[in-house]
Design an enzyme around this catalytic site. Structure first.
Site, mmCIF file in Angstrom:
data_model
loop_
_atom_site.group_PDB
_atom_site.id
_atom_site.type_symbol
_atom_site.label_atom_id
_atom_site.label_comp_id
_atom_site.label_asym_id
_atom_site.label_seq_id
_atom_site.Cartn_x
_atom_site.Cartn_y
_atom_site.Cartn_z
ATOM 1 N N GLU A 29 17.009 3.274 16.495
ATOM 2 C CA GLU A 29 16.249 4.453 16.964
ATOM 3 C C GLU A 29 16.134 4.455 18.483
ATOM 4 O OE1 GLU A 29 12.480 4.565 14.906
ATOM 5 O OE2 GLU A 29 13.454 4.410 12.963
ATOM 6 N N THR A 84 11.550 5.069 4.374
ATOM 7 C CA THR A 84 10.526 5.361 5.389
ATOM 8 C C THR A 84 9.991 4.050 5.963
ATOM 9 O OG1 THR A 84 8.765 5.389 3.714
ATOM 10 C CG2 THR A 84 9.740 7.516 4.298
ATOM 11 N N ALA A 85 10.683 2.927 5.711
ATOM 12 C CA ALA A 85 10.174 1.611 6.131
ATOM 13 C C ALA A 85 10.673 1.281 7.536
ATOM 14 C CB ALA A 85 10.594 0.563 5.115
ATOM 15 N N ARG A 86 11.837 0.665 7.624
ATOM 16 C CA ARG A 86 12.499 0.402 8.904
ATOM 17 C C ARG A 86 13.994 0.566 8.653
ATOM 18 N NH1 ARG A 86 8.379 1.122 11.002
ATOM 19 N NH2 ARG A 86 7.184 -0.258 12.346
ATOM 20 N N ASP A 140 13.756 8.517 7.275
ATOM 21 C CA ASP A 140 12.826 8.749 8.386
ATOM 22 C C ASP A 140 13.002 7.679 9.453
ATOM 23 O OD1 ASP A 140 10.552 10.007 9.673
ATOM 24 O OD2 ASP A 140 9.296 8.362 8.962
ATOM 25 N N GLY A 196 0.814 -1.218 0.000
ATOM 26 C CA GLY A 196 0.000 0.000 0.000
ATOM 27 C C GLY A 196 0.847 1.268 0.000
ATOM 28 N N ILE A 197 1.912 1.286 0.802
ATOM 29 C CA ILE A 197 2.736 2.508 0.867
ATOM 30 C C ILE A 197 3.489 2.680 -0.459
ATOM 31 C CG2 ILE A 197 4.638 3.688 2.052
ATOM 32 C CD1 ILE A 197 3.803 2.139 4.611
ATOM 33 N N HIS A 255 11.473 9.541 12.471
ATOM 34 C CA HIS A 255 10.381 8.563 12.361
ATOM 35 C C HIS A 255 9.015 9.227 12.573
ATOM 36 C CE1 HIS A 255 9.359 4.031 12.761
ATOM 37 N NE2 HIS A 255 8.371 4.682 12.171
HETATM 38 O O1 LIG Z 1 3.079 1.996 10.991
HETATM 39 C C1 LIG Z 1 4.268 1.842 11.267
HETATM 40 O O2 LIG Z 1 4.814 0.736 11.259
HETATM 41 C C2 LIG Z 1 5.086 2.988 11.614
HETATM 42 O O3 LIG Z 1 6.273 2.923 11.597
HETATM 43 C C3 LIG Z 1 4.398 4.218 12.039
HETATM 44 O O4 LIG Z 1 5.213 5.327 11.793
#
Ligand SMILES: O=C(O)C(=O)CO
Length: 332
Positions: free
Chosen positions: A273, A242-244, A268, A164-165, A291
């Protein structure tokens, strides 16, 4: 008839009314164990009849923040469902839960637009190299020493992970004239791919001007972007994550930035973290955010409501709305 017992691990901030309305169908408790050890003891005591858990991402030191093998062994036999708020559930050992017959849900879909907005901001910020001029202005040097940057128009965006992202990033990037291609475990249907070309992992690395990381973190994807992967990329590539954090080997990214292999990065998320590699902080070609992908009022509320909807479905119909991929085969 006694109502099923639902335990909240963490806090409801925005959807308080929706949470309270769950009391029509369940007895609600909020976890007050002050340490992970106390929580494990209470799982055999006051939480020993819990049917479903609502789980928030929390500071690692909080009771129940990390659901690992040791904690899973202590979960009571009554527990059948864990409803996590958020798309990423890498703090929960889904495979161990599955072995115990406990199903896990997350809240995909609710996070897509907000995360894709931040992702697009980072793509534009990295292509236009905005970190440096933001700093020169604040230092009183206007745009002195700021080099010309690059337009998004015509650049090839490689999306690794077209869930989706990833698809929401694609739609945004095409609005800026970018050409999109993607790699996934499996190609999407023609309708879902909506014109993005499916390429192999190696082809994505070798032919993308910008690589956007939109895949979940799991044992298969940890450090998928490593020294070998960077070596296959175009010189001067842009990386956005923006994932992990841990889908990238952060030290390998630092080295690739130092050598110029990676021209700019927009990040992000980070491996450890809230600690960020000092070389990333020092590098003016890196745009950093702490994040904040889903940190809007609207999205946080949507996420909470969807996690609550999963809890309601668990206790009223014994099924989850958003069961995670690892558990689909366990659903009766
Ligand atoms: O939905 C998630 O996994 C997130 O990292 C929220 O920022």
């Amino acid at each position: 008839m006694t109502k099923p017992h639902v335990l909240l691990l963490g806090e409801i901030i925005h959807a308080k009314a929706e949470w309270a309305s769950l009391s029509e169908v369940a007895t609600l408790s909020v976890c007050d164990s002050s340490t992970p050890e106390e929580f494990i003891r209470e799982l055999a005591g006051k939480y020993s009849d819990v049917t479903a858990v609502y789980h928030c991402p929390m500071n690692e030191t909080k009771a129940g923040a990390i659901i690992n093998k040791q904690l899973i062994e202590a979960l009571p036999p009554s527990l059948k469902f864990i409803c996590h708020i958020g798309a990423g559930y890498d703090m929960i050992d889904a495979n161990e839960l599955g072995k115990k017959g406990i199903l896990l849900s997350n809240t995909p879909g609710t996070v897509d637009d907000a995360t894709a907005d931040v992702n697009m901001f980072l793509i534009l910020g990295a292509l236009r190299e905005f970190n440096l001029p933001m700093t020169t202005l604040r230092n009183g040097n206007w745009n002195v020493g700021v080099p010309l940057s690059h337009d998004p128009e015509g650049q090839v965006l490689g999306i690794l992970g077209m869930g989706g992202i990833g698809r929401a990033v694609k739609r945004r990037a095409e609005g800026f004239g970018m050409i999109t291609q993607y790699h996934n475990r499996k190609p999407l249907s023609v309708e879902m791919a909506a014109g993005a070309k499916y390429v192999s992992f190696d082809e994505l690395l070798a032919t993308s001007d910008v690589i956007s990381l939109n895949l979940p973190l799991n044992p298969h994807t940890r450090h998928i972007i490593n020294k070998e992967a960077f070596a296959k990329m175009k010189d001067g590539v842009i990386i956005v994550n923006t994932a992990r954090g841990a889908v990238i080997d952060e030290q390998a990214l630092v080295d690739a930035l130092d050598s110029g292999k990676v021209r700019c990065a927009g990040l992000d998320v980070f491996e450890a973290e809230p600690n960020v590699h000092p070389a990333l902080i020092a590098n003016e070609n890196v745009i950093l955010l702490p994040h904040v992908g889903t940190r809007t009022y609207e999205t946080q509320k949507k996420m909470e409501i969807q996690a609550i909807n999963n809890v309601r479905s668990a206790v009223t119909e014994a099924k989850l709305l958003d069961v995670v991929a690892e558990h689909i085969h366990l659903v009766p």
